[in-house]
Design a protein around this motif. Structure first.
Motif, mmCIF file in Angstrom:
data_model
loop_
_atom_site.group_PDB
_atom_site.id
_atom_site.type_symbol
_atom_site.label_atom_id
_atom_site.label_comp_id
_atom_site.label_asym_id
_atom_site.label_seq_id
_atom_site.Cartn_x
_atom_site.Cartn_y
_atom_site.Cartn_z
ATOM 1 N N SER B 34 -0.130 -9.371 3.578
ATOM 2 C CA SER B 34 -1.423 -8.799 3.956
ATOM 3 C C SER B 34 -1.254 -7.407 4.586
ATOM 4 O O SER B 34 -2.075 -6.519 4.377
ATOM 5 N N LEU B 35 -0.151 -7.215 5.293
ATOM 6 C CA LEU B 35 0.137 -5.882 5.837
ATOM 7 C C LEU B 35 0.454 -4.888 4.720
ATOM 8 O O LEU B 35 0.064 -3.724 4.781
ATOM 9 N N GLY B 37 -0.335 -5.083 1.366
ATOM 10 C CA GLY B 37 -1.379 -4.856 0.365
ATOM 11 C C GLY B 37 -0.877 -5.154 -1.040
ATOM 12 O O GLY B 37 0.192 -5.768 -1.214
ATOM 13 N N ASP B 38 -1.625 -4.688 -2.046
ATOM 14 C CA ASP B 38 -1.349 -5.038 -3.447
ATOM 15 C C ASP B 38 0.094 -4.788 -3.841
ATOM 16 O O ASP B 38 0.564 -3.649 -3.865
ATOM 17 N N MET B 39 0.791 -5.857 -4.219
ATOM 18 C CA MET B 39 2.201 -5.767 -4.586
ATOM 19 C C MET B 39 2.332 -5.295 -6.030
ATOM 20 O O MET B 39 1.601 -5.765 -6.904
ATOM 21 N N VAL B 40 3.251 -4.355 -6.257
ATOM 22 C CA VAL B 40 3.418 -3.861 -7.628
ATOM 23 C C VAL B 40 4.860 -3.982 -8.141
ATOM 24 O O VAL B 40 5.113 -3.786 -9.329
ATOM 25 N N TYR B 41 5.793 -4.305 -7.265
ATOM 26 C CA TYR B 41 7.184 -4.390 -7.725
ATOM 27 C C TYR B 41 8.011 -5.195 -6.732
ATOM 28 O O TYR B 41 7.911 -4.989 -5.522
ATOM 29 N N GLU B 61 7.564 -3.815 -3.070
ATOM 30 C CA GLU B 61 6.816 -2.559 -3.041
ATOM 31 C C GLU B 61 5.352 -2.831 -3.340
ATOM 32 O O GLU B 61 5.015 -3.429 -4.361
ATOM 33 N N SER B 62 4.511 -2.387 -2.446
ATOM 34 C CA SER B 62 3.075 -2.444 -2.699
ATOM 35 C C SER B 62 2.646 -1.055 -3.158
ATOM 36 O O SER B 62 3.459 -0.130 -3.212
ATOM 37 N N VAL B 63 1.364 -0.895 -3.476
ATOM 38 C CA VAL B 63 0.883 0.440 -3.825
ATOM 39 C C VAL B 63 1.173 1.373 -2.657
ATOM 40 O O VAL B 63 1.526 2.532 -2.834
ATOM 41 N N LYS B 64 1.038 0.822 -1.463
ATOM 42 C CA LYS B 64 1.130 1.626 -0.254
ATOM 43 C C LYS B 64 2.555 1.999 0.127
ATOM 44 O O LYS B 64 2.811 3.150 0.466
ATOM 45 N N ALA B 65 3.470 1.042 0.105
ATOM 46 C CA ALA B 65 4.785 1.305 0.673
ATOM 47 C C ALA B 65 5.846 0.337 0.159
ATOM 48 O O ALA B 65 5.529 -0.718 -0.385
#
Lengths: 357, 129
Positions: B34-35, B37-41, B61-65
């Motif tokens: 939840s910290l 956000g959307d996971m991408v990898y 890796e999320s979109v954010k970090a």
């Protein structure tokens, strides 16, 4: 104490995850950043951009003052409502900020600057006013809502009765006043839409009206991936006071043709251009991020903005790399302990709902 | 936020499940996803790699970090969850079933030093203040 926009309570009510964004408590997302991104490309969404600063310039010398202040040529603004994107440079040619100038009439130009640089910009602008009959008024009484996406304009017309007749004929990069609203066909997503400036006390009403019309709230997270796909620079990442705009993908906004002198011009003319801003498409699995080093056949560079592209389903980036490198070249990016393969591409990566790569 | 009682936790937001064969399954907690956000990898470790407790051994890796995932105990990576390659969003959808990797512990007693559900919940609560 973080600053709040007039929409703060509405963000909380709509389930926003709020974060510190340059001293402002702003929505990062309202659930899923990727879903929000797709909504804007496919339908529409609304952004609270009230943290950005609106400045009104009034007086008989405003045009001649702006000719000198900014790198783009305000003489391109001859029709009321026309907007112009420009960089504002320091004497060394570095970028103080990027901004949009709206020309309303010879005694009124409106400029919108970035939130994080607003104070610095105002001080800089005021320090250059000597000798010009012009005054600057920060419009801290205004809020700003961007409604972006293919269905965005129609939703605005629904939420602001009567606005359709006033803004239907607006071409891209033009603005018009409608009662208390200042409605501009501009944005930061690569989609059609409006940016609406309005009195702060009216902002929540419009926000909720747009929501009732079916417009989803979109956080600053999706705003960043949308602008990155659209190939739009972000101040503080893709350029700053140490960066030559001609090496940051901003040559199209710097007018070196006209006789006009402007702050930073002499410095730009005296410096060789060694770098370019290029698009990167990651070929291996992973995610590109700002500050990662890039190795090209022509020397080293660095990613300035990188993320995952929801539209392409893979990672993309903007990178400052040697100007000899060309689209199609394969490069390597240092990601943690690995070297990942990426391809140089012409950006934008996506606009108007469609991938362009 | 849910913190299942049957799992062990680390202060760095990994969850650990002891399986009946003595191996442990590892993932990141619902709080962590939840910290981020959307996971991408999801980058998992190689099978066979030996890791020490606290060692960086995977990345989400999320979109954010990007965020490191640490080995909750010392041991050997014996399996990774390949499903996450194509569907990293499973970590967002159900963090406690979207396991990342399985380890064979060097010393089963190391598990006793991990946080229980209540202690982990308390750690998360104190982080928020």
């Amino acid at each position: 104490m973080l600053k709040k926009t007039p929409l703060y309570q509405a963000h909380k009510d709509m389930g926003a995850k709020l974060v510190d964004f340059g001293g402002w408590e702003m929505p990062l997302h309202y659930g899923s950043q990727i879903e929000e991104h797709h909504k804007v490309r496919r339908n529409c969404g609304m952004f609270d951009v009230s943290h950005m600063q609106v400045l009104d310039f009034k007086g008989k010398d405003v045009r001649s003052y702006l000719r000198h202040l900014v790198a783009n040529n305000v003489d391109k603004l001859q029709t009321s409502g026309k907007a112009l994107y420009s960089a504002m440079l320091n004497p060394d040619g570095g970028v103080v900020d990027d901004l949009i100038i709206y020309y309303m009439d010879e005694s009124w130009f409106r400029i919108v600057v970035n939130a994080g640089t607003a104070e610095k910009d105002l001080a800089w602008m005021q320090s250059r006013l000597d000798g010009f009959s012009a005054e600057i008024t920060p419009r801290t009484d205004l809020a700003m809502i961007a409604v972006q996406g293919p269905n965005g304009r129609a939703k605005v017309w629904q939420a602001i009765p009567g606005s359709e007749a006033a803004t239907q004929g607006l071409k891209a990069f033009y603005a018009a006043e409608f009662g208390p609203y200042f409605i501009a066909r501009t944005g930061y997503t690569g989609e059609d839409g409006f940016e609406i400036m309005l009195p702060s006390e009216m902002a929540e009403g419009l926000w909720r009206g747009l929501h009732e019309a079916g417009v989803a709230p979109i956080g600053l997270g999706a705003r960043d991936t949308l602008r990155l796909e659209a190939g739009m620079n972000l101040y503080g990442q893709d350029m700053d006071e140490t960066v030559n705009p001609l090496e940051a993908g901003l040559a199209w906004t710097v007018d070196l043709q006209s006789e006009r002198d402007f702050v930073g011009k002499a410095a730009l003319l005296s410096k060789p251009v060694k770098f370019q801003l290029a698009g990167l498409l990651l070929l291996d699995r992973g995610v590109l991020r700002g500050h990662q080093k890039v190795s090209t056949p022509h020397g080293e560079g660095e990613i300035t903005s990188g993320s995952f592209s929801p539209t392409l389903g893979q990672s993309i980036a903007l990178a400052r790399i040697p100007k000899e490198a060309a689209a199609g070249d394969e490069v390597q990016v240092f990601v943690r302990d690995k070297l990942l393969r990426a391809k140089l591409v012409k950006y934008p990566f996506a606009r108007n709902g469609k991938p362009l790569i | 936020m849910s913190v299942p009682e049957n799992l062990k936790y680390t202060a760095t937001h990994e969850w650990v499940k002891l399986e009946s064969d003595g191996t442990v399954t590892v993932g990141i907690t619902d709080h962590a996803q939840s910290l981020l956000g959307d996971m991408v990898y999801v980058e998992n470790p190689e099978i066979g790699r030996k890791v020490s407790q606290g060692e960086e051994c995977a990345v989400v890796e999320s979109v954010k970090a990007a965020s490191d995932v640490y080995a909750p105990i010392s041991g050997e990576i014996v399996e990774i969850n390949g499903d996450l390659d194509g569907s990293p969003e499973k970590v967002n959808e159900d963090a406690f079933s979207a396991w990342m990797f399985r380890m064979k512990p060097d010393n089963a007693a190391d598990l006793d030093a991990l946080l229980g559900a209540a202690a982990y919940q308390a750690a998360v609560d104190s982080e928020a203040h």
